[in-house]
Design an enzyme around this catalytic site. Structure first.
Site, short mmCIF file in Angstrom:
data_model
loop_
_atom_site.label_atom_id
_atom_site.label_comp_id
_atom_site.label_asym_id
_atom_site.label_seq_id
_atom_site.Cartn_x
_atom_site.Cartn_y
_atom_site.Cartn_z
N ARG A 169 -1.30 2.55 57.80
CA ARG A 169 -2.69 2.15 57.49
C ARG A 169 -2.69 1.06 56.44
NH1 ARG A 169 -5.15 4.62 53.74
NH2 ARG A 169 -4.61 6.74 54.34
N TYR B 2 -25.62 -10.82 67.45
CA TYR B 2 -24.95 -9.88 68.34
C TYR B 2 -25.62 -8.50 68.17
CZ TYR B 2 -21.35 -6.86 70.27
OH TYR B 2 -20.70 -5.92 71.01
N ASP C 267 -19.59 -15.27 61.36
CA ASP C 267 -19.06 -14.68 62.59
C ASP C 267 -18.82 -15.84 63.55
OD1 ASP C 267 -18.65 -13.55 65.09
OD2 ASP C 267 -20.02 -11.87 64.76
N LYS D 281 -12.61 -10.95 72.10
CA LYS D 281 -13.15 -12.02 72.93
C LYS D 281 -12.11 -13.13 73.11
CE LYS D 281 -16.68 -9.31 72.47
NZ LYS D 281 -17.75 -9.49 71.50
C1 LIG Z 1 -18.38 -8.61 70.54
C2 LIG Z 1 -18.92 -9.18 69.29
C3 LIG Z 1 -18.89 -8.45 68.09
C4 LIG Z 1 -18.36 -7.01 68.03
O1 LIG Z 1 -17.00 -6.96 68.26
P1 LIG Z 1 -16.28 -5.68 68.96
O2 LIG Z 1 -14.87 -6.14 69.04
O3 LIG Z 1 -16.91 -5.50 70.30
O4 LIG Z 1 -16.49 -4.53 68.07
C5 LIG Z 1 -19.36 -9.05 66.95
N1 LIG Z 1 -19.87 -10.30 66.97
C6 LIG Z 1 -19.94 -11.03 68.10
C7 LIG Z 1 -20.51 -12.39 68.06
C8 LIG Z 1 -19.47 -10.50 69.30
O5 LIG Z 1 -19.56 -11.22 70.42
#
Ligand SMILES: *Cc1c(COP(=O)(O)O)cnc(C)c1O
Length: 377
Positions: A46, A98, A170, A195
């Site tokens: 961890r 999101y 983000d 992604k």
């Molecule tokens: C998918 C997504 C998230 C969340 O991420 P996870 O890996 O699904 O927990 C946060 N911000 C954006 C812009 C996303 O597309």
């Protein structure tokens, strides 16, 4: 070094015992101590695991940050960043956020005394007006989901600096290949690595890069303290994905532009949102700030009944959540990804009964166009 080189070589340097070219998957919970009060640098996975560390150091290099961090998901990463704040703090946030981030802020962190204002972060003046005496941070999506509004990261970071606020970006939709937000003045970048970074629709992961070393120390304390770390197998898959990020993104963007141009001419399609189109409101800013326009498209169909037809009749393009992988996906944001946002907000933003979102993959663009054409027909 060019980012294509940094990306391709991620994870390469670590293994000295055998000279393995790729970083091994250190599937271990704990590490033997060489002596009393001594450590190999690893004590418990961890707190630190060599496979995860290879990913984290690679992320720091890709972003030009002092440190990188890998989490069990994008939401785990964003959750961990919220521990930087305390009761009474206020954050300004992108309004067409999101859906999961919105839910996290409104349904989970409000109860701990944080408050959030949602504004159109493509307008720096609106962000300035939303700042209060207790505002501690801006949480901004560089390219929003699903409407693809573009944030002027440099201007927003300068505003945050002026106000003594943290600037957290983000950057999931763009990745460090298309824009390096820490270079533009942001303090922290956060990613759903599920992604484009891992890129194959096969891993859920979250990544963070932090510019300042003292801030990074706090983020590390929270990562280890809360414990939502990425496991070694998924760290390895993400490393493997990042190696091909730049060529995937090039191909995906090329396909996205072709699809956007085709959609624009189709009689079954109304508005098309793609920042690579010159008429998109964020086109010029993106041309200045980024090295490409990404591979996400949103579009309105001409009639509501076309929504179900496209979702059900496309054969190559899968009806599924998520985005950024090599396989093209289509989704219906109002119902699938943004269901947690208030109906009035959705309506005002234009996330309506006609809007579909396409994540364009690396398939042949003529095959993708043919798939959409047969579904419309
Ligand atoms: C998918 C997504 C998230 C969340 O991420 P996870 O890996 O699904 O927990 C946060 N911000 C954006 C812009 C996303 O597309």
């Amino acid at each position: 070094m060019n980012i294509a080189t940094t990306a391709a070589q991620i994870g390469l340097e670590r293994e000295t015992r055998t000279g393995a070219v790729t970083v091994p998957i250190y599937q271990t919970a704990t590490f033997r101590h060489p002596g009393l009060g001594q450590s190999t640098g690893y004590d418990y996975s961890r707190s630190g695991n060599p496979t995860r560390q290879a990913l984290e150091e690679g992320m720091a290099r890709l972003e030009g940050g002092s440190r990188g961090f890998a989490y069990a998901s994008g939401m785990a990463a964003i959750t961990s960043l919220m521990f930087l704040f305390e009761r009474g703090d206020h954050l300004v946030v992108t309004e067409d956020l999101y859906g999961g981030s919105y839910r996290l802020f409104e349904k989970l962190f409000q109860q701990f005394g944080l408050s959030f204002s949602y504004v159109d972060t493509s307008d720096v003046e609106l962000v300035r007006q939303a700042i209060r005496p207790n505002t501690r941070a801006l949480f901004v999506e560089s390219l929003t989901n699903p409407l693809l509004k573009v944030a002027d990261v440099a201007a927003l970071a300068a505003l945050c600096k002026e106000k003594g606020m943290l600037c957290i970006v983000d950057n999931t939709f763009l990745t460090p290949y298309l824009v390096r937000c820490l270079d533009l003045g942001a303090d922290i970048t956060v990613y759903s690595g599920s992604k484009y970074l891992s890129g194959h629709n096969d891993t859920v992961c979250g990544l963070v890069a932090v510019k300042d070393a003292a801030l990074a120390e706090k983020v590390y304390f929270h990562q280890n303290g809360a414990g939502a770390v990425l496991g070694p197998q998924d760290s390895w898959l993400t490393i493997r994905g990042i190696k091909t990020l730049t060529i995937r993104m090039e191909r995906q963007q090329e396909n996205a532009l072709a699809l956007a141009l085709w959609l624009k001419e189709h009689p079954g399609v109304g508005r098309v949102y793609y920042p690579g189109l010159p008429e998109h409101p964020g086109h010029d800013l993106m041309q200045r700030q980024c090295t490409g326009f990404g591979a996400m498209i949103a579009f309105e169909v001409a009639r509501p009944e076309l929504v179900e037809r496209l979702l059900m009749k496309t054969r190559l393009i899968s009806f599924a959540e998520s985005l950024g992988g090599v396989e093209s996906l289509i989704t219906f944001p109002k119902v699938q990804t943004h269901a947690d946002i208030e109906p009035e907000t959705l309506q005002r933003l234009g996330i309506n009964d006609l809007l579909l979102r396409l994540s364009v993959g690396i398939e042949d663009k003529d095959d993708l166009i043919a798939d959409l054409a047969q579904a419309f027909a």
